[in-house]
Scaffold this motif. Structure first.
Motif, PDB file in Angstrom:
ATOM      1  N   ASP A   9      -6.134  14.571   3.017  1.00 37.38           N
ATOM      2  CA  ASP A   9      -6.906  14.309   3.989  1.00 37.38           C
ATOM      3  C   ASP A   9      -6.571  14.541   5.361  1.00 37.38           C
ATOM      4  OD1 ASP A   9      -8.482  12.068   2.421  1.00 37.38           O
ATOM      5  OD2 ASP A   9      -8.683  13.995   1.780  1.00 37.38           O
ATOM      6  N   ILE A  10      -5.105  13.606   5.379  1.00 39.26           N
ATOM      7  CA  ILE A  10      -4.603  13.485   6.985  1.00 39.26           C
ATOM      8  C   ILE A  10      -3.124  14.321   6.847  1.00 39.26           C
ATOM      9  CG2 ILE A  10      -4.272  11.757   9.263  1.00 39.26           C
ATOM     10  CD1 ILE A  10      -6.880  10.737   7.737  1.00 39.26           C
ATOM     11  N   ILE A  11      -2.481  15.243   7.854  1.00 43.30           N
ATOM     12  CA  ILE A  11      -1.453  15.252   8.192  1.00 43.30           C
ATOM     13  C   ILE A  11      -1.037  14.670   9.529  1.00 43.30           C
ATOM     14  CG2 ILE A  11       0.187  17.028   7.508  1.00 43.30           C
ATOM     15  CD1 ILE A  11      -1.680  18.710   6.505  1.00 43.30           C
ATOM     16  N   ILE A  12      -0.194  13.769   9.493  1.00 39.97           N
ATOM     17  CA  ILE A  12       0.681  13.587  10.680  1.00 39.97           C
ATOM     18  C   ILE A  12       1.989  14.479  11.064  1.00 39.97           C
ATOM     19  CG2 ILE A  12       1.276  11.832  12.474  1.00 39.97           C
ATOM     20  CD1 ILE A  12      -1.332   9.978  10.440  1.00 39.97           C
ATOM     21  N   GLN A  13       2.299  15.349  11.568  1.00 34.65           N
ATOM     22  CA  GLN A  13       3.655  15.980  11.955  1.00 34.65           C
ATOM     23  C   GLN A  13       4.280  14.520  12.676  1.00 34.65           C
ATOM     24  OE1 GLN A  13       3.038  19.710  13.215  1.00 34.65           O
ATOM     25  NE2 GLN A  13       2.530  20.287  10.897  1.00 34.65           N
ATOM     26  N   GLY A  67      11.291   6.762  16.526  1.00 37.45           N
ATOM     27  CA  GLY A  67      11.577   6.508  15.414  1.00 37.45           C
ATOM     28  C   GLY A  67      10.556   7.191  14.384  1.00 37.45           C
ATOM     29  N   LEU A  68       9.040   7.813  15.042  1.00 36.21           N
ATOM     30  CA  LEU A  68       8.464   8.064  13.938  1.00 36.21           C
ATOM     31  C   LEU A  68       8.922  10.474  14.346  1.00 36.21           C
ATOM     32  CD1 LEU A  68       5.519   5.995  14.445  1.00 36.21           C
ATOM     33  CD2 LEU A  68       7.328   5.200  13.235  1.00 36.21           C
ATOM     34  N   ASP A  69       9.459  10.204  14.485  1.00 37.01           N
ATOM     35  CA  ASP A  69      10.155  11.706  15.341  1.00 37.01           C
ATOM     36  C   ASP A  69      11.099  12.228  13.877  1.00 37.01           C
ATOM     37  OD1 ASP A  69      12.201  10.533  15.064  1.00 37.01           O
ATOM     38  OD2 ASP A  69      12.418  10.920  17.363  1.00 37.01           O
ATOM     39  N   CYS A  70      11.179  11.704  13.015  1.00 31.83           N
ATOM     40  CA  CYS A  70      11.901  12.217  11.437  1.00 31.83           C
ATOM     41  C   CYS A  70      11.435  12.900  10.404  1.00 31.83           C
ATOM     42  CB  CYS A  70      13.148  11.567  11.738  1.00 31.83           C
ATOM     43  SG  CYS A  70      12.425   9.827  11.471  1.00 31.83           S
ATOM     44  N   PHE A  71       9.739  12.825  10.542  1.00 29.82           N
ATOM     45  CA  PHE A  71       9.148  13.030   9.053  1.00 29.82           C
ATOM     46  C   PHE A  71       8.035  13.403   9.006  1.00 29.82           C
ATOM     47  CE2 PHE A  71       9.276   7.999   9.272  1.00 29.82           C
ATOM     48  CZ  PHE A  71       7.814   8.128   9.956  1.00 29.82           C
ATOM     49  N   ASP A  72       7.228  14.394   8.286  1.00 30.17           N
ATOM     50  CA  ASP A  72       5.806  14.296   8.529  1.00 30.17           C
ATOM     51  C   ASP A  72       5.193  13.308   7.152  1.00 30.17           C
ATOM     52  OD1 ASP A  72       6.699  16.050  10.132  1.00 30.17           O
ATOM     53  OD2 ASP A  72       6.855  18.155   8.286  1.00 30.17           O
ATOM     54  N   LEU A  73       4.348  12.546   7.725  1.00 33.14           N
ATOM     55  CA  LEU A  73       2.919  11.846   6.349  1.00 33.14           C
ATOM     56  C   LEU A  73       2.055  12.614   6.293  1.00 33.14           C
ATOM     57  CD1 LEU A  73       3.615   8.972   5.780  1.00 33.14           C
ATOM     58  CD2 LEU A  73       2.248   8.531   8.053  1.00 33.14           C
ATOM     59  N   TYR A  74       1.485  12.912   4.823  1.00 32.87           N
ATOM     60  CA  TYR A  74       0.842  13.332   4.353  1.00 32.87           C
ATOM     61  C   TYR A  74      -0.345  11.732   3.779  1.00 32.87           C
ATOM     62  CZ  TYR A  74       3.687  17.478   4.587  1.00 32.87           C
ATOM     63  OH  TYR A  74       3.899  18.562   4.881  1.00 32.87           O
ATOM     64  N   LEU A  75      -1.246  11.474   4.055  1.00 32.43           N
ATOM     65  CA  LEU A  75      -2.579  10.702   3.542  1.00 32.43           C
ATOM     66  C   LEU A  75      -3.241  11.245   3.103  1.00 32.43           C
ATOM     67  CD1 LEU A  75      -2.166   8.353   6.953  1.00 32.43           C
ATOM     68  CD2 LEU A  75      -1.379   8.265   4.462  1.00 32.43           C
ATOM     69  N   ASP A  85     -11.337   4.597   5.746  1.00 33.67           N
ATOM     70  CA  ASP A  85     -10.776   4.412   6.888  1.00 33.67           C
ATOM     71  C   ASP A  85      -9.461   3.392   6.284  1.00 33.67           C
ATOM     72  OD1 ASP A  85     -11.813   1.681   6.411  1.00 33.67           O
ATOM     73  OD2 ASP A  85     -11.270   0.965   7.772  1.00 33.67           O
ATOM     74  N   MET A  86      -9.257   3.809   4.672  1.00 33.49           N
ATOM     75  CA  MET A  86      -8.511   3.069   3.360  1.00 33.49           C
ATOM     76  C   MET A  86      -7.421   4.525   2.670  1.00 33.49           C
ATOM     77  SD  MET A  86      -8.895  -0.057   4.062  1.00 33.49           S
ATOM     78  CE  MET A  86      -8.164  -1.219   2.795  1.00 33.49           C
ATOM     79  N   ILE A  87      -6.042   3.803   3.050  1.00 38.09           N
ATOM     80  CA  ILE A  87      -5.440   4.922   2.644  1.00 38.09           C
ATOM     81  C   ILE A  87      -5.576   4.999   1.379  1.00 38.09           C
ATOM     82  CG2 ILE A  87      -3.124   5.769   2.681  1.00 38.09           C
ATOM     83  CD1 ILE A  87      -2.818   5.052   5.705  1.00 38.09           C
ATOM     84  N   LYS A  88      -4.933   5.847   0.576  1.00 38.67           N
ATOM     85  CA  LYS A  88      -5.050   5.331  -1.150  1.00 38.67           C
ATOM     86  C   LYS A  88      -4.157   6.345  -1.247  1.00 38.67           C
ATOM     87  CE  LYS A  88      -8.692   4.031  -2.018  1.00 38.67           C
ATOM     88  NZ  LYS A  88      -9.062   2.980  -2.073  1.00 38.67           N
ATOM     89  N   ASP A 108      -3.385   1.411   0.689  1.00 36.94           N
ATOM     90  CA  ASP A 108      -4.291  -0.719   0.991  1.00 36.94           C
ATOM     91  C   ASP A 108      -4.360  -0.293   1.993  1.00 36.94           C
ATOM     92  OD1 ASP A 108      -5.866   0.008  -1.659  1.00 36.94           O
ATOM     93  OD2 ASP A 108      -3.211  -0.600  -2.769  1.00 36.94           O
ATOM     94  N   SER A 109      -3.587   0.249   2.762  1.00 36.31           N
ATOM     95  CA  SER A 109      -3.500  -0.131   5.182  1.00 36.31           C
ATOM     96  C   SER A 109      -4.495   0.242   5.295  1.00 36.31           C
ATOM     97  CB  SER A 109      -2.892  -0.063   5.427  1.00 36.31           C
ATOM     98  OG  SER A 109      -1.394  -0.532   4.058  1.00 36.31           O
ATOM     99  N   ARG A 110      -5.318  -0.440   6.340  1.00 32.44           N
ATOM    100  CA  ARG A 110      -6.276   1.082   6.809  1.00 32.44           C
ATOM    101  C   ARG A 110      -5.624   1.660   8.286  1.00 32.44           C
ATOM    102  NH1 ARG A 110      -9.764  -3.073  10.076  1.00 32.44           N
ATOM    103  NH2 ARG A 110     -11.230  -1.758  10.841  1.00 32.44           N
ATOM    104  N   PHE A 111      -6.265   2.887   8.110  1.00 36.02           N
ATOM    105  CA  PHE A 111      -5.930   3.426   8.561  1.00 36.02           C
ATOM    106  C   PHE A 111      -4.929   3.633   9.680  1.00 36.02           C
ATOM    107  CE2 PHE A 111      -5.982   7.930  11.857  1.00 36.02           C
ATOM    108  CZ  PHE A 111      -4.742   8.343  11.325  1.00 36.02           C
ATOM    109  N   GLU A 112      -5.832   3.039  11.029  1.00 34.48           N
ATOM    110  CA  GLU A 112      -5.420   2.467  12.800  1.00 34.48           C
ATOM    111  C   GLU A 112      -4.170   1.825  12.168  1.00 34.48           C
ATOM    112  OE1 GLU A 112      -8.859  -0.137  13.904  1.00 34.48           O
ATOM    113  OE2 GLU A 112      -7.870  -1.825  12.405  1.00 34.48           O
ATOM    114  N   ASP A 113      -3.675   0.869  11.078  1.00 39.46           N
ATOM    115  CA  ASP A 113      -2.589   0.210  10.736  1.00 39.46           C
ATOM    116  C   ASP A 113      -0.928   1.253  10.373  1.00 39.46           C
ATOM    117  OD1 ASP A 113      -4.104  -1.635  11.513  1.00 39.46           O
ATOM    118  OD2 ASP A 113      -4.570  -1.876   9.142  1.00 39.46           O
TER     119      ASP A 113
END
Lengths: 132, 504
Positions: free
Chosen positions: B147-151, B157-165, B170-173, B482-487
């Motif tokens: 659903d969500i792609i964070i490039q 520190g968060l600049d070296c990977f892409d995150l697919y969620l 608002d809960m991550i599965k 099982d964490s919230r998206f905002e975290d």
């Protein structure tokens, strides 16, 4: 437009590497780059200056070109560190100037490995002077 | 001169223990093992691919070894042979070893053949170690099913990977981290290069604490040559290591403070980090990439001015960091933001092969500064900082406690610095080493940083960096569901993933 940019220069930093540590150190109270009206942003459309630093592979290059194309004119580019100015330390075959030099027009080069925060601030100030 | 150079390896209570493990390996696995080598305080076992399953089962189930952690799996080519390097460790027995699996492939095999055999080896490893799946080619969450792609973001520190969620409300599965953007180093990197060239650029593998990769390489050469390093040099190395640890942990706190919106703390922490960096610069001449450690010594000695500066700086640092901790963690709003976010239990952390402060925050006592005979840490009085719940708050607390312990070590190192004349022990141009393998590990601010090297004459043939941040990435994938998206941003920052360690 020029005076607007002069008083509110937005910078976007692309890539990852050791230089980023020194660039982001300028946001702290010791160097405080914001006293010159400089902000760091993460949306390319809002940025006036693109800082290219660190290591790139093909995916990284695509992202960099996308950021550059999304930036609105007038736009400037600062290239920092040995990996961009000369050859990449961790991949000797990679030469930024050869690969992307014709597409991205670099305005300022900041040498060093990594350059000190003062060197980066100096480049930004030169850019502001040139903007006048 | 020769006597001075080779008058014995460091005395070590661990050496006896490693020799016992080596004997046990020879006894239990004599039919499977091609070769066992004791390289310093590490063991290297060469086996055939067909024996991999049996060896893994034995290492895992036999209480003499009790190996329960798979730290990494890498492929490399050694002398026209394709090999797998598997890094294993046991927390209960406090030792680690490398398995070198020789693949039945010719030197000029095609990439598809190598990949096929690599995948089959991973599937064998998966039977014993669940973490092996992280090192295979994974296609479980592609762009179309998330659903969500964070490039890769602009935050350091968060600049070296892409995150697919994949999310529900608002809960991550499901979460998938792609580190493809970070893999920039070429396969042939450092091949046939001389040691000084490698030493000058190896610090780029750890952006926030560049001293540790250099230290790791020099320690492995000293073990190989059984070089007795002067006590003063060891003390200077410890002083600098701990200074870099302080600087790295302060940078970590600054990132956390920025994410949770504590602007005042962010500024104060960066001010203190600058204080630590200036002391490092005074001693080494550089802030980020020191190039200071040499085989058998260091680049420069400490003079009275530098010692005085170190004494003054750590006094101020301790006071200021105490204030910062009070400002950050005595604030109930900020503590509530960190508490119960991204909790990890001890078993999950061990399963993912995590080391360093992230593991210690879950309550596992594993620090190779204490467990092994690293430098002269046995002379120092310090405790291992431990957490209990393994959440973001514990990870921040453990790092604050480590900063205090590091300051304590620096204080002892400065006060007890032996008065000794340091002379040049070795000339690098005289090095003519037959083909040999070397392993060395150090406790860097992110975990156990290990380097495996092959060297012939004065040329380095292979360098494999076994870095702790890769395991932190795997842990992030496990705890994000099982964490919230905002975290998400907070959890990823709290794991202190170093982009430099992901480049190989």
């Amino acid at each position: 437009m020029r005076s607007l940019v002069k008083n509110n220069l937005n910078i976007i930093v692309a890539g990852f590497g050791c230089c980023k540590q020194e660039i982001l150190a300028t946001t702290g109270p010791t160097y405080d780059i914001s006293r010159f009206g400089v902000n760091f942003v993460s949306v390319p459309e809002e940025a006036d200056v693109l800082v290219i630093q660190g290591f790139y592979n093909e995916i990284g290059e695509e992202r960099l070109l996308e950021i550059y194309s999304r930036m609105k004119k007038p736009k400037w580019v600062i290239a920092t560190g040995k990996c961009i100015v000369d050859r990449c330390l961790l991949n000797e075959d990679y030469n930024f100037t050869e690969r992307l030099g014709k597409i991205i027009n670099v305005d300022f080069y900041v040498p060093g490995c990594p350059p000190r925060p003062e060197a980066f601030i100096y480049a930004v100030l030169r850019l502001l002077e040139a903007g006048q | 001169m020769a006597k001075e150079l080779y008058d014995g390896i460091y005395s070590s209570h661990k050496t006896v223990f490693i020799e016992k493990i080596e004997k046990n390996l020879g006894f239990y696995l004599k039919d499977h093992i091609l070769e066992i080598k004791k390289l310093g305080q590490e063991l290297l076992c060469a086996i055939r691919l067909s024996d991999l399953d049996d060896v893994c089962q034995e290492l895992n189930k036999n209480p003499e070894f009790d190996i329960n952690i798979l730290n990494s799996v890498s492929h490399y080519k050694s002398r026209n042979k394709h090999c797998l390097l598997i890094d294993l460790s046991s927390v209960s027995n406090n030792f680690s070893m490398l398995l070198k699996v020789v693949m039945p492939l010719p030197g000029d095999a095609e990439t598809s053949q190598i990949m096929q055999l690599f995948e089959s080896s991973i599937s064998v490893l998966k039977k014993t170690f669940e973490a092996a799946e992280f090192f295979s080619e994974r296609k479980n969450l592609q762009e179309d099913s998330s659903d969500i792609i964070i490039q890769a973001q602009q935050i350091d520190g968060l600049d070296c990977f892409d995150l697919y969620l994949s999310t529900e409300e608002d809960m991550i599965k499901k979460a998938f981290i792609d580190t493809g953007i970070a893999r920039v180093s070429s396969k042939e990197l450092h091949k046939n290069t001389v040691l000084p060239d490698v030493l000058s650029c190896i610090s780029r593998y750890d952006h926030s604490a560049g001293l540790f990769p250099e230290l790791c390489i020099c320690l492995s050469f000293e073990e190989l040559m059984q070089l007795k390093v002067p006590r003063r040099v060891q003390y200077i190395r410890m002083l600098l290591s701990e200074l870099y640890r302080v600087s790295s942990h302060l940078y970590f706190v600054s990132r956390i403070a920025k994410i949770i919106g504590a602007e005042l703390v962010y500024n104060l922490v960066l001010l203190e980090r600058e204080r630590a960096l200036r002391l490092i610069e005074l001693i080494t001449g550089s802030r980020i990439s020191p190039n200071f450690i040499r085989i058998g010594g260091v680049k420069n000695d400490l003079n009275a001015d530098k010692i005085k500066a170190a004494r003054e700086t750590i006094e101020i640092l301790y006071r200021k960091v105490r204030n910062i901790e009070a400002l950050l963690l005595d604030n109930s709003v900020i503590s509530a933001k960190l508490k119960n976010r991204g909790s990890v239990d001890r078993e999950t952390a061990l399963l993912c092969g995590v080391t360093g402060p992230n593991l210690r925050a879950c309550g596992a006592r594993y620090d190779i500064r204490k467990n092994r005979n690293l430098l002269l840490y046995k002379d120092m009085s310090f405790i291992i900082a431990l957490g209990k719940y393994g959440d973001c708050l514990d990870r921040v607390l453990v790092r604050f406690r480590e900063i205090y312990q590091s300051i304590k070590i620096i204080d002892q190192a400065v006060n007890d610095l032996p008065e000794e004349h340091i002379k040049k022990l070795i000339n690098l141009s005289d090095l003519a080493i037959p083909f040999t393998e070397m392993i060395s590990s150090v406790e860097c601010p992110h975990g156990v940083f290990k380097i495996f090297m092959e060297i012939q004459d004065e040329l380095i043939q292979n360098i494999i960096v076994l870095s702790p941040s890769k395991n932190s990435v795997y842990l992030a994938e496990r705890i994000l569901p099982d964490s919230r998206f905002e975290d998400v941003e907070l959890i990823l920052a709290s794991l202190d993933i170093n982009s430099g360690e992901l480049i190989s």
